[in-house]
Design an enzyme around this catalytic site. Structure first.
Site, PDB file in Angstrom:
ATOM      1  N   VAL A   1       0.863  -1.183   0.000  1.00 15.32           N
ATOM      2  CA  VAL A   1       0.000   0.000   0.000  1.00 15.32           C
ATOM      3  C   VAL A   1       0.895   1.226   0.000  1.00 15.32           C
ATOM      4  O   VAL A   1       1.822   1.341   0.809  1.00 15.32           O
ATOM      5  CB  VAL A   1      -0.956   0.011   1.214  1.00 15.32           C
ATOM      6  CG1 VAL A   1      -1.698   1.340   1.300  1.00 15.32           C
ATOM      7  CG2 VAL A   1      -1.954  -1.128   1.117  1.00 15.32           C
TER       8      VAL A   1
ATOM      9  N   VAL B   1      -2.094  -3.115   6.587  1.00 14.95           N
ATOM     10  CA  VAL B   1      -1.054  -2.548   5.720  1.00 14.95           C
ATOM     11  C   VAL B   1      -1.372  -1.089   5.395  1.00 14.95           C
ATOM     12  O   VAL B   1      -0.487  -0.231   5.353  1.00 14.95           O
ATOM     13  CB  VAL B   1      -0.897  -3.393   4.430  1.00 14.95           C
ATOM     14  CG1 VAL B   1       0.218  -2.832   3.566  1.00 14.95           C
ATOM     15  CG2 VAL B   1      -0.592  -4.837   4.757  1.00 14.95           C
TER      16      VAL B   1
ATOM     17  N   ALA C   1       4.709   4.010   2.756  1.00  8.59           N
ATOM     18  CA  ALA C   1       4.186   2.779   2.153  1.00  8.59           C
ATOM     19  C   ALA C   1       4.394   1.640   3.137  1.00  8.59           C
ATOM     20  O   ALA C   1       5.111   1.793   4.134  1.00  8.59           O
ATOM     21  CB  ALA C   1       4.912   2.479   0.851  1.00  8.59           C
ATOM     22  N   LYS C   2       3.787   0.534   2.892  1.00  8.44           N
ATOM     23  CA  LYS C   2       4.036  -0.668   3.695  1.00  8.44           C
ATOM     24  C   LYS C   2       3.556  -1.856   2.886  1.00  8.44           C
ATOM     25  O   LYS C   2       2.711  -1.716   1.995  1.00  8.44           O
ATOM     26  CB  LYS C   2       3.245  -0.607   5.007  1.00  8.44           C
ATOM     27  CG  LYS C   2       3.841  -1.458   6.093  1.00  8.44           C
ATOM     28  CD  LYS C   2       4.976  -0.731   6.754  1.00  8.44           C
ATOM     29  CE  LYS C   2       5.569  -1.514   7.899  1.00  8.44           C
ATOM     30  NZ  LYS C   2       6.498  -0.692   8.696  1.00  8.44           N
ATOM     31  N   GLY C   3       4.095  -3.025   3.196  1.00  6.01           N
ATOM     32  CA  GLY C   3       3.656  -4.212   2.469  1.00  6.01           C
ATOM     33  C   GLY C   3       3.846  -5.441   3.306  1.00  6.01           C
ATOM     34  O   GLY C   3       4.326  -5.375   4.440  1.00  6.01           O
TER      35      GLY C   3
END
Ligand code: NAD
Length: 420
Positions: A60, A84, A105-107
């Site tokens: 995301v 996320v 962001a993150k995943g």
């Protein structure tokens, strides 16, 4: 122990509180309350037994107004789009507060890496990178380690990404991930950076409160990268670790636990369970431990309306992302506890990730002293900004930290405008 509340709802409530208090422009509010891109990939991986399993991965990207999207990758069975999204949004605020030119962001991948062999983990990491394709990139979106991911996994991601590039672009793309092993382009000091940032802020707090850390007691939840480094870096201050909890259980010792020895034990035994000369306690007893400082460094939603009344400390220094939900926050405030909020307190990791990214871009290699000095400077000035904003707005530190981030992003949107 993790409560199944929506983590993104926590972000929304924190955001709304700060936006209301500062009178954030309604249009900026509209923009920042949404994520930009949400990527979900389902991909097949061949297992050691020859069979194929399907995996679900997420990335995301919340906002890139200040610079490329930046944030970790988590391998955990509880990874889902709501989590996320929240983690990506917190990354945007964190980069803005700590003043580095990154967005958020993150995943992650929804699975338990403990159930797979090293070779399978490598294939899962590589196939995920392939599935993400050009959704990540050194000037676009830069992953890093988070829960259950480490420098080795970053090396596999790097190698896979570079293998997909034309040969001429390979050696100028090392900065597609940070938190790499040193030999593969990592930075000295990245491994300990998040824990170091936490301890640096605890020092600042202690100085402001005229509180002596020598002999102070602390409890740590989560004894992985962040928790174990924070615990170890508290030791030179003469502070005493009295309780630790991880996924394998919780231990208590009023006489003190040596964090270096516990780290060696965890490396061998993959958890703190059965660590000698300590008392095994349950989750509630762990949270009720009497100590000066509590460092949550595991997962979200640990300090809630149910558990916040149990806490028996002066300061909560959030190493984890989102360990306290808004109801928990309100109770801690009523109880008069001090709080160093996650988006400030655990920013040391992304700061040294930024240093790694810069070193890769410039083909430089900084010594540890340079990294440590620059990290300290960033953490201290962000601490002072948040402390001053808390006074100016007469609010709690989390809200003050949000106000700093939202003001900065708001200015950028005002200056640049919205295309077309
Ligand atoms: P890690 O995988 O190295 O360690 C996680 C720790 O949490 C382990 O000790 C694990 O046993 C423990 N844990 C897991 N489930 C638990 C449970 N149910 N109860 C108690 N303990 C449990 O992960 P990490 O990198 O140390 O990340 C920890 C937290 O810090 C996460 O919230 C992460 O997002 C945040 N964080 C990490 C970094 C970083 O640089 N690694 C940076 C900023 C924030």
């Amino acid at each position: 122990m993790t409560e199944k509340a929506s983590v993104y709802e926590n972000v929304t409530r924190q955001f709304d509180k700060a936006a209301d208090l500062m009178g954030l422009d309604p249009e900026i509010r509209k923009i920042l309350s949404k994520t930009t891109n949400e990527i979900i990939v389902n991909f097949p991986v061949r297992m050691d037994n020859g069979r194929i399993e399907m995996f679900r991965g997420y990335r995301v990207q919340h906002n890139n107004a200040l610079g490329p999207y930046k944030g970790g990758l988590r391998f955990h069975p509880a990874v889902n789009i709501d989590e996320v999204r929240a983690l990506a949004t917190w990354m945007t605020w964190k980069s803005a507060i700590i003043d580095i030119p990154f967005g958020g962001a993150k995943g992650g991948i929804q699975f338990d890496p403990g159930d797979f062999s090293t070779r399978e983990l490598e294939r899962i990491s590589r196939r995920f990178t392939f599935a993400l394709g050009s959704n990540i990139g050194p000037e676009y979106d830069i992953p890093a380690p988070d829960v259950n991911t480490n420098a080795q996994i970053m090396a596999w991601i790097l190698d896979t990404y570079l293998s997909m590039m034309p040969p001429l672009e390979r050696n100028c793309s090392l900065h597609v991930v940070t938190g790499k092993p040193i030999e593969s382009g990592g930075s000295l000091g990245r491994d300990k950076a998040t824990g170091q940032g936490v301890v640096c802020l605890i020092e600042q707090w202690a100085r402001d409160q005229d509180f002596d850390l020598t002999g102070a007691t602390y409890a740590v939840q989560g004894f992985g990268n962040v928790g174990s480094w924070a615990a170890r870096l508290m030791k030179p201050h003469g502070a005493k670790l009295v309780a630790v909890e991880d996924a394998t259980g919780a231990i208590l010792s009023p006489d003190g636990i040596d964090p270096d020895d516990l780290t060696s034990y965890v490396e061998k035994h993959r958890g703190i369970a059965d660590y000698p000369n300590t008392k095994l306690v349950d989750h509630e007893a762990f949270l009720s431990t009497q100590a000066d400082i509590f460092i949550p460094a595991a997962l979200e939603n640990q300090i809630t309306a149910r558990t916040a009344p149990l806490l028996n400390v002066k300061l909560v220094a959030e190493g984890a992302n989102g360990p306290t939900d808004p109801d928990g926050d309100a109770i801690l405030q009523e109880k008069g506890l001090d709080m160093l909020p996650d988006i400030l307190c655990n920013a040391g990791g992304v700061v040294v990730s930024y240093f790694e990214w810069l070193q890769n871009k410039r083909s430089e290699f900084w010594d540890l002293e340079e990294v440590d000095t620059k990290l300290q400077r960033k953490m201290v000035s962000a601490y002072e900004r948040v402390r001053d904003a808390a006074h100016a707005y007469d609010t709690d530190w989390r809200t003050a930290a949000y106000i700093i981030a939202l003001s900065r992003l708001g200015k950028v949107y005002k200056e640049r405008g919205i295309f077309p």
